[in-house]
Enzyme design. Structure first.
Site, PDB file in Angstrom:
ATOM      1  N   ARG A   1       0.818  -1.217   0.000  1.00  0.00           N
ATOM      2  CA  ARG A   1       0.000   0.000   0.000  1.00  0.00           C
ATOM      3  C   ARG A   1       0.852   1.266   0.000  1.00  0.00           C
ATOM      4  O   ARG A   1       0.515   2.266   0.637  1.00  0.00           O
ATOM      5  CB  ARG A   1      -0.979   0.064   1.196  1.00  0.00           C
ATOM      6  CG  ARG A   1      -2.111  -0.937   1.237  1.00  0.00           C
ATOM      7  CD  ARG A   1      -3.013  -0.862   0.016  1.00  0.00           C
ATOM      8  NE  ARG A   1      -2.524  -1.778  -0.984  1.00  0.00           N
ATOM      9  CZ  ARG A   1      -2.695  -3.104  -0.969  1.00  0.00           C
ATOM     10  NH1 ARG A   1      -3.409  -3.641  -0.045  1.00  0.00           N
ATOM     11  NH2 ARG A   1      -2.204  -3.867  -1.896  1.00  0.00           N
TER      12      ARG A   1
ATOM     13  N   SER B   1     -10.738   0.219   2.964  1.00  0.00           N
ATOM     14  CA  SER B   1     -10.065  -0.007   4.254  1.00  0.00           C
ATOM     15  C   SER B   1      -9.515   1.305   4.790  1.00  0.00           C
ATOM     16  O   SER B   1      -8.764   1.988   4.094  1.00  0.00           O
ATOM     17  CB  SER B   1      -8.900  -0.976   4.076  1.00  0.00           C
ATOM     18  OG  SER B   1      -9.384  -2.200   3.584  1.00  0.00           O
TER      19      SER B   1
ATOM     20  N   GLU C   1      -4.793   4.118   5.787  1.00  0.00           N
ATOM     21  CA  GLU C   1      -4.444   3.792   4.395  1.00  0.00           C
ATOM     22  C   GLU C   1      -4.692   4.985   3.464  1.00  0.00           C
ATOM     23  O   GLU C   1      -3.878   5.241   2.569  1.00  0.00           O
ATOM     24  CB  GLU C   1      -5.253   2.578   3.938  1.00  0.00           C
ATOM     25  CG  GLU C   1      -4.943   2.195   2.510  1.00  0.00           C
ATOM     26  CD  GLU C   1      -5.631   0.915   2.067  1.00  0.00           C
ATOM     27  OE1 GLU C   1      -5.546  -0.106   2.784  1.00  0.00           O
ATOM     28  OE2 GLU C   1      -6.257   0.944   1.006  1.00  0.00           O
TER      29      GLU C   1
HETATM   30  C1  FAD Z   1     -15.413   0.902  -1.489  1.00  0.00           C
HETATM   31  C2  FAD Z   1     -13.912   1.038  -1.672  1.00  0.00           C
HETATM   32  C3  FAD Z   1     -13.133  -0.098  -1.802  1.00  0.00           C
HETATM   33  C4  FAD Z   1     -11.746   0.006  -1.985  1.00  0.00           C
HETATM   34  N1  FAD Z   1     -10.992  -1.134  -2.114  1.00  0.00           N
HETATM   35  C5  FAD Z   1      -9.651  -1.057  -2.292  1.00  0.00           C
HETATM   36  C6  FAD Z   1      -8.862  -2.244  -2.440  1.00  0.00           C
HETATM   37  O1  FAD Z   1      -9.373  -3.361  -2.439  1.00  0.00           O
HETATM   38  N2  FAD Z   1      -7.531  -2.106  -2.606  1.00  0.00           N
HETATM   39  C7  FAD Z   1      -6.918  -0.889  -2.653  1.00  0.00           C
HETATM   40  O2  FAD Z   1      -5.686  -0.838  -2.806  1.00  0.00           O
HETATM   41  N3  FAD Z   1      -7.641   0.258  -2.528  1.00  0.00           N
HETATM   42  C8  FAD Z   1      -8.989   0.200  -2.357  1.00  0.00           C
HETATM   43  N4  FAD Z   1      -9.731   1.346  -2.207  1.00  0.00           N
HETATM   44  C9  FAD Z   1      -9.044   2.652  -2.220  1.00  0.00           C
HETATM   45  C10 FAD Z   1      -9.070   3.364  -3.601  1.00  0.00           C
HETATM   46  O3  FAD Z   1     -10.148   2.950  -4.384  1.00  0.00           O
HETATM   47  C11 FAD Z   1      -7.793   3.162  -4.386  1.00  0.00           C
HETATM   48  O4  FAD Z   1      -6.676   3.575  -3.628  1.00  0.00           O
HETATM   49  C12 FAD Z   1      -7.812   3.946  -5.711  1.00  0.00           C
HETATM   50  O5  FAD Z   1      -6.659   3.639  -6.467  1.00  0.00           O
HETATM   51  C13 FAD Z   1      -7.860   5.455  -5.514  1.00  0.00           C
HETATM   52  O6  FAD Z   1      -8.107   6.029  -6.792  1.00  0.00           O
HETATM   53  P1  FAD Z   1      -8.736   7.465  -6.944  1.00  0.00           P
HETATM   54  O7  FAD Z   1      -8.685   7.811  -8.379  1.00  0.00           O
HETATM   55  O8  FAD Z   1     -10.051   7.519  -6.287  1.00  0.00           O
HETATM   56  O9  FAD Z   1      -7.676   8.351  -6.135  1.00  0.00           O
HETATM   57  P2  FAD Z   1      -7.954   9.699  -5.274  1.00  0.00           P
HETATM   58  O10 FAD Z   1      -8.708   9.346  -4.050  1.00  0.00           O
HETATM   59  O11 FAD Z   1      -8.529  10.729  -6.178  1.00  0.00           O
HETATM   60  O12 FAD Z   1      -6.483  10.075  -4.886  1.00  0.00           O
HETATM   61  C14 FAD Z   1      -5.762   9.302  -3.952  1.00  0.00           C
HETATM   62  C15 FAD Z   1      -4.348   9.877  -3.801  1.00  0.00           C
HETATM   63  O13 FAD Z   1      -3.658   9.728  -5.032  1.00  0.00           O
HETATM   64  C16 FAD Z   1      -3.301  11.003  -5.562  1.00  0.00           C
HETATM   65  N5  FAD Z   1      -3.524  10.938  -7.006  1.00  0.00           N
HETATM   66  C17 FAD Z   1      -4.651  10.522  -7.647  1.00  0.00           C
HETATM   67  N6  FAD Z   1      -4.460  10.566  -8.987  1.00  0.00           N
HETATM   68  C18 FAD Z   1      -3.192  11.009  -9.166  1.00  0.00           C
HETATM   69  C19 FAD Z   1      -2.388  11.268 -10.322  1.00  0.00           C
HETATM   70  N7  FAD Z   1      -2.866  11.086 -11.561  1.00  0.00           N
HETATM   71  N8  FAD Z   1      -1.119  11.730 -10.132  1.00  0.00           N
HETATM   72  C20 FAD Z   1      -0.634  11.946  -8.885  1.00  0.00           C
HETATM   73  N9  FAD Z   1      -1.338  11.721  -7.768  1.00  0.00           N
HETATM   74  C21 FAD Z   1      -2.608  11.253  -7.915  1.00  0.00           C
HETATM   75  C22 FAD Z   1      -4.193  12.008  -4.862  1.00  0.00           C
HETATM   76  O14 FAD Z   1      -3.566  13.294  -4.799  1.00  0.00           O
HETATM   77  C23 FAD Z   1      -4.332  11.371  -3.495  1.00  0.00           C
HETATM   78  O15 FAD Z   1      -3.174  11.643  -2.738  1.00  0.00           O
HETATM   79  C24 FAD Z   1     -11.126   1.281  -2.025  1.00  0.00           C
HETATM   80  C25 FAD Z   1     -11.925   2.429  -1.884  1.00  0.00           C
HETATM   81  C26 FAD Z   1     -13.308   2.305  -1.710  1.00  0.00           C
HETATM   82  C27 FAD Z   1     -14.150   3.547  -1.589  1.00  0.00           C
END
Ligand code: FAD
Length: 363
Positions: free
Chosen positions: A176, A253, A355
């Site tokens: 992670r 998580s 996380e």
């Molecule tokens: C219901 C649910 C289930 C989930 N299950 C999992 C799981 O099984 N495994 C897991 O690993 N995660 C899980 N997650 C967490 C999440 O979905 C992942 O971490 C996902 O990759 C985040 O993507 P996002 O586009 O929403 O990022 P955001 O929430 O928009 O951003 C997260 C971070 O990344 C940065 N960021 C985003 N895009 C970029 C970019 N292009 N360049 C630089 N920085 C960037 C942001 O600034 C922030 O710091 C879950 C979340 C939810 C709500």
């Protein structure tokens, strides 16, 4: 076609386009000074550069599914990543390498790879958010991590204002985590994944998944079966976004599984002697990874455990903290998270770490 953006805005936040609660799966976060949408890699670079010229702080936000944003919002420019597209950039008889724009919805990509007979992402089905965010915390689930298939990441480097590439070996991928998490330096523009041409999944590594598929750990199954069963297991735990299900209004998580050295693990065993062997797995090196969900539950925080203002532990998964009433503040969610962290520490002397990325708030 789906969009990477989080849930549709709630009534409360619909009127204010700068309210960051509109853009997060927790539906939490105050306003930003400015919100800009970038629809291509070039636009992402341009918006970040323009903000820099204004001397603005910049927050990159995609699906908003792994951030907790404070009630004071963000004092600067939020760049919403909405670039789309994928193309094959290399292939041979056995593999195909796809370059995926950062704003591509992750699960659309997984579905497309499964449909194409490309193996390597199938166990990551149903994870919300964008492809570009997957390297940030080395997204993983059900025995697969993106570190296994990413070959490199195209980035805008804010340190020197150039566009370049970080090879997988230099991404610092760990559980992670990566060099990108909590970094102000890199903006991910696109990600390259090398996938196997195969109708079968990689060896199934996760015991619960193997059981649900009716196979042994180590077996391979048709890609579509792996995807279908992962989606079913995740939905049962509230881990697939669903506008109608407040158990999914979370960041997934909230805490990572603690990684202990041998001594730390023996101390935990002593503390938990009345509860039997704590669930654990081998971690990197000589470490032991323990189940955060088990620690939280055994410290007295069961599914559904309530916090202030209608926040609560999900009714389906002990690790997910939810804004289930849809009207809470970030302060309320953080208060619940602190209670849990402190309760686990008091009971087991093990520290839990969040996380998601915390922005303008702290645990
Ligand atoms: C219901 C649910 C289930 C989930 N299950 C999992 C799981 O099984 N495994 C897991 O690993 N995660 C899980 N997650 C967490 C999440 O979905 C992942 O971490 C996902 O990759 C985040 O993507 P996002 O586009 O929403 O990022 P955001 O929430 O928009 O951003 C997260 C971070 O990344 C940065 N960021 C985003 N895009 C970029 C970019 N292009 N360049 C630089 N920085 C960037 C942001 O600034 C922030 O710091 C879950 C979340 C939810 C709500």
């Amino acid at each position: 076609m789906s969009d990477v953006s989080a849930q549709p805005a709630t009534e409360t936040h619909a009127a204010d386009p700068t309210s960051l609660a509109r853009y997060t799966t927790l539906r939490l976060g105050g306003a930003a000074e400015r919100v800009e949408t970038a629809s291509s890699a070039e636009e992402i670079v341009q918006k970040v550069q323009e903000a820099r010229l204004r001397d603005d702080q910049v927050l990159i936000l995609a699906g908003g599914s792994n951030v907790v944003i404070g009630d004071a919002g963000f004092p600067g420019t939020v760049v919403l990543v909405r670039s789309r597209g994928l193309r094959v950039v290399a292939e041979d008889a056995d593999t195909v390498t796809v370059r995926v724009e950062a704003g591509e919805p992750w699960d659309d990509l997984v579905a497309a790879t499964v449909a194409s007979g490309w193996s390597g992402l199938e166990c990551l089905s149903g994870i919300p958010g964008s492809a570009g965010a997957t390297p940030i915390q080395n997204v993983g689930a059900y025995g697969q991590e993106v570190a296994e298939t990413i070959t490199g990441v195209q980035v805008y480097d804010r340190a020197d204002g150039t566009v370049g590439r970080v090879e997988a070996a230099d991404c610092g991928f760990a559980y992670r985590s990566s060099i990108f998490k909590y970094s102000e330096r890199w903006v991910v523009l696109s990600v390259d994944f090398r996938l196997a041409r195969s109708p079968l999944s990689g060896p199934v590594r996760y015991a619960e998944l193997a059981r649900a598929l009716g196979v042994e750990v180590g077996d391979r199954v048709p890609l579509a079966d792996a995807r279908a069963i992962v989606l079913r297991l995740r939905a049962g735990k509230g881990m697939v976004l669903d506008v109608g299900d407040p158990d999914t209004w979370s960041v997934g998580s909230f805490f990572t599984n603690p990684v202990l050295d041998r001594e730390g693990y023996e101390l935990l065993r002593e503390r938990a002697a009345d509860l039997g062997e704590p669930p654990h797995w081998p971690g990197a090196g000589d470490t032991v990874k323990v189940s955060a969900a088990w620690l939280i539950d055994r410290a007295g925080f069961a599914k559904g455990h309530p916090g202030p203002e209608g926040v609560a532990i999900s009714g389906k998964h002990t690790l997910a903290l939810t804004n289930r009433a849809g009207t809470a503040s970030t302060a309320a969610l953080i208060a619940l998270a602190r209670d849990i962290r402190d309760g686990v520490h008091a009971r087991f002397a093990v520290s839990l770490h969040p996380e998601p990325v915390l922005i303008n708030c702290a645990l």
